[in-house]
Motif scaffolding. Structure first.
Motif, PDB file in Angstrom:
ATOM      1  N   GLN A  97      21.981 -49.479 -28.007  1.00  0.00           N
ATOM      2  CA  GLN A  97      22.462 -48.796 -26.809  1.00  0.00           C
ATOM      3  C   GLN A  97      23.440 -47.710 -27.223  1.00  0.00           C
ATOM      4  N   ALA A  98      23.165 -46.467 -26.821  1.00  0.00           N
ATOM      5  CA  ALA A  98      24.045 -45.338 -27.125  1.00  0.00           C
ATOM      6  C   ALA A  98      24.535 -44.739 -25.814  1.00  0.00           C
ATOM      7  N   ASP A  99      25.845 -44.747 -25.616  1.00  0.00           N
ATOM      8  CA  ASP A  99      26.451 -44.217 -24.399  1.00  0.00           C
ATOM      9  C   ASP A  99      27.234 -42.956 -24.742  1.00  0.00           C
ATOM     10  N   VAL A 100      26.743 -41.821 -24.256  1.00  0.00           N
ATOM     11  CA  VAL A 100      27.362 -40.521 -24.504  1.00  0.00           C
ATOM     12  C   VAL A 100      28.194 -40.152 -23.284  1.00  0.00           C
ATOM     13  N   ASN A 160      10.693 -41.539 -29.194  1.00  0.00           N
ATOM     14  CA  ASN A 160       9.851 -42.370 -30.051  1.00  0.00           C
ATOM     15  C   ASN A 160      10.555 -43.626 -30.545  1.00  0.00           C
ATOM     16  N   ALA A 161      11.867 -43.706 -30.353  1.00  0.00           N
ATOM     17  CA  ALA A 161      12.628 -44.891 -30.768  1.00  0.00           C
ATOM     18  C   ALA A 161      12.624 -45.886 -29.609  1.00  0.00           C
ATOM     19  N   ARG A 162      11.610 -46.718 -29.550  1.00  0.00           N
ATOM     20  CA  ARG A 162      11.415 -47.606 -28.404  1.00  0.00           C
ATOM     21  C   ARG A 162      12.520 -48.642 -28.269  1.00  0.00           C
ATOM     22  N   HIS A 163      13.223 -48.915 -29.359  1.00  0.00           N
ATOM     23  CA  HIS A 163      14.298 -49.908 -29.324  1.00  0.00           C
ATOM     24  C   HIS A 163      15.636 -49.292 -28.932  1.00  0.00           C
ATOM     25  N   LEU A 164      15.644 -48.002 -28.596  1.00  0.00           N
ATOM     26  CA  LEU A 164      16.871 -47.265 -28.299  1.00  0.00           C
ATOM     27  C   LEU A 164      16.953 -46.915 -26.819  1.00  0.00           C
ATOM     28  N   SER A 165      18.142 -47.077 -26.239  1.00  0.00           N
ATOM     29  CA  SER A 165      18.428 -46.598 -24.887  1.00  0.00           C
ATOM     30  C   SER A 165      19.657 -45.705 -24.960  1.00  0.00           C
ATOM     31  N   LEU A 202      16.140 -42.128 -21.854  1.00  0.00           N
ATOM     32  CA  LEU A 202      17.357 -41.329 -21.716  1.00  0.00           C
ATOM     33  C   LEU A 202      17.746 -41.262 -20.244  1.00  0.00           C
ATOM     34  N   ALA A 203      18.901 -41.817 -19.901  1.00  0.00           N
ATOM     35  CA  ALA A 203      19.406 -41.807 -18.524  1.00  0.00           C
ATOM     36  C   ALA A 203      20.516 -40.767 -18.411  1.00  0.00           C
ATOM     37  N   LEU A 204      20.411 -39.900 -17.399  1.00  0.00           N
ATOM     38  CA  LEU A 204      21.375 -38.820 -17.203  1.00  0.00           C
ATOM     39  C   LEU A 204      22.004 -38.919 -15.823  1.00  0.00           C
ATOM     40  N   VAL A 205      23.287 -38.556 -15.718  1.00  0.00           N
ATOM     41  CA  VAL A 205      23.861 -38.389 -14.387  1.00  0.00           C
ATOM     42  C   VAL A 205      23.165 -37.191 -13.744  1.00  0.00           C
TER      43      VAL A 205
END
Length: 203
Positions: free
Chosen positions: A127-130, A93-98, A64-67
């Protein structure tokens, strides 16, 4: 409030609006981190009053990358909300998820304070971009968007569910946008837990 899910670069599904929670019958298996709010209703993460208390605030998931401007707030949410901790544990735990969380609403759509774009890549990674607008209710919107990500990890077919009555999923703008009672309930649950913790002086 806008939610966007993309299975390819060309095909996008989205969810828009804050709707009243509706009943839903999930089509997927129950997750260990989830609980039912009642018979045949949408599945959300809820605080388990019987669970032993966590002794320490867990770290932000490594995927999980945060500003920087959101980092302290998310750490505070982890300390205050058991529901948010469970959401983050599933993401971790979702290793295939960023997942990335940054500033910004929905491009070209006025009045939507948040959006999530999910891309399922050919190699199996996701890849999920919020994007969340400044001055928005960060506690509720982050949890709401994270629940949309978990819906996709669970394999929820939003288009199919929206075609049936009383599933807790509704389609908007010709089926390109969706909102779910599950995400609405999760966002509100986390916001309530954070407010309670702050009133107690715990976050």
């Amino acid at each position: 409030m806008l939610r966007v899910f993309c299975r390819t670069a060309a095909l996008c599904l989205a969810a828009v609006g804050i709707a009243s929670p509706a009943s839903a019958q999930p089509r997927h298996a129950r997750s260990p981190a989830a609980a039912w709010t009642g018979a045949n209703v949408v599945r959300v993460y809820v605080e388990d009053e019987t669970a032993p208390p966590e002794l320490a605030v867990p770290p932000i998931p490594s995927n999980l990358a945060l500003v920087p401007e959101y980092r302290d707030r998310v750490i505070s949410m982890l300390g205050a909300s058991p529901t948010f901790r469970r959401q983050c544990a599933r993401i971790a735990n979702a290793r295939h998820l960023s997942v990335s969380v940054a500033f910004g609403g929905s491009p070209g759509i006025t009045g939507d304070p948040a959006s999530t774009r999910i891309v399922f890549k050919p190699d199996g990674t996701i890849q999920a971009d919020v994007r969340i607008a400044p001055l928005a209710d960060l506690d509720e919107l982050v949890a709401h968007e994270f629940e949309h990500i978990l819906e996709q990890l669970d394999g929820v077919d939003l288009a199919a569910m929206a075609r049936r009555a009383d599933t807790g999923v509704r389609a908007i703008e010709g089926g390109e946008r969706f909102e779910t009672a599950r995400a609405i309930a999760a966002g509100r649950q986390v916001a309530q837990e954070v407010r309670r913790a702050r009133r107690r002086g715990g976050a």
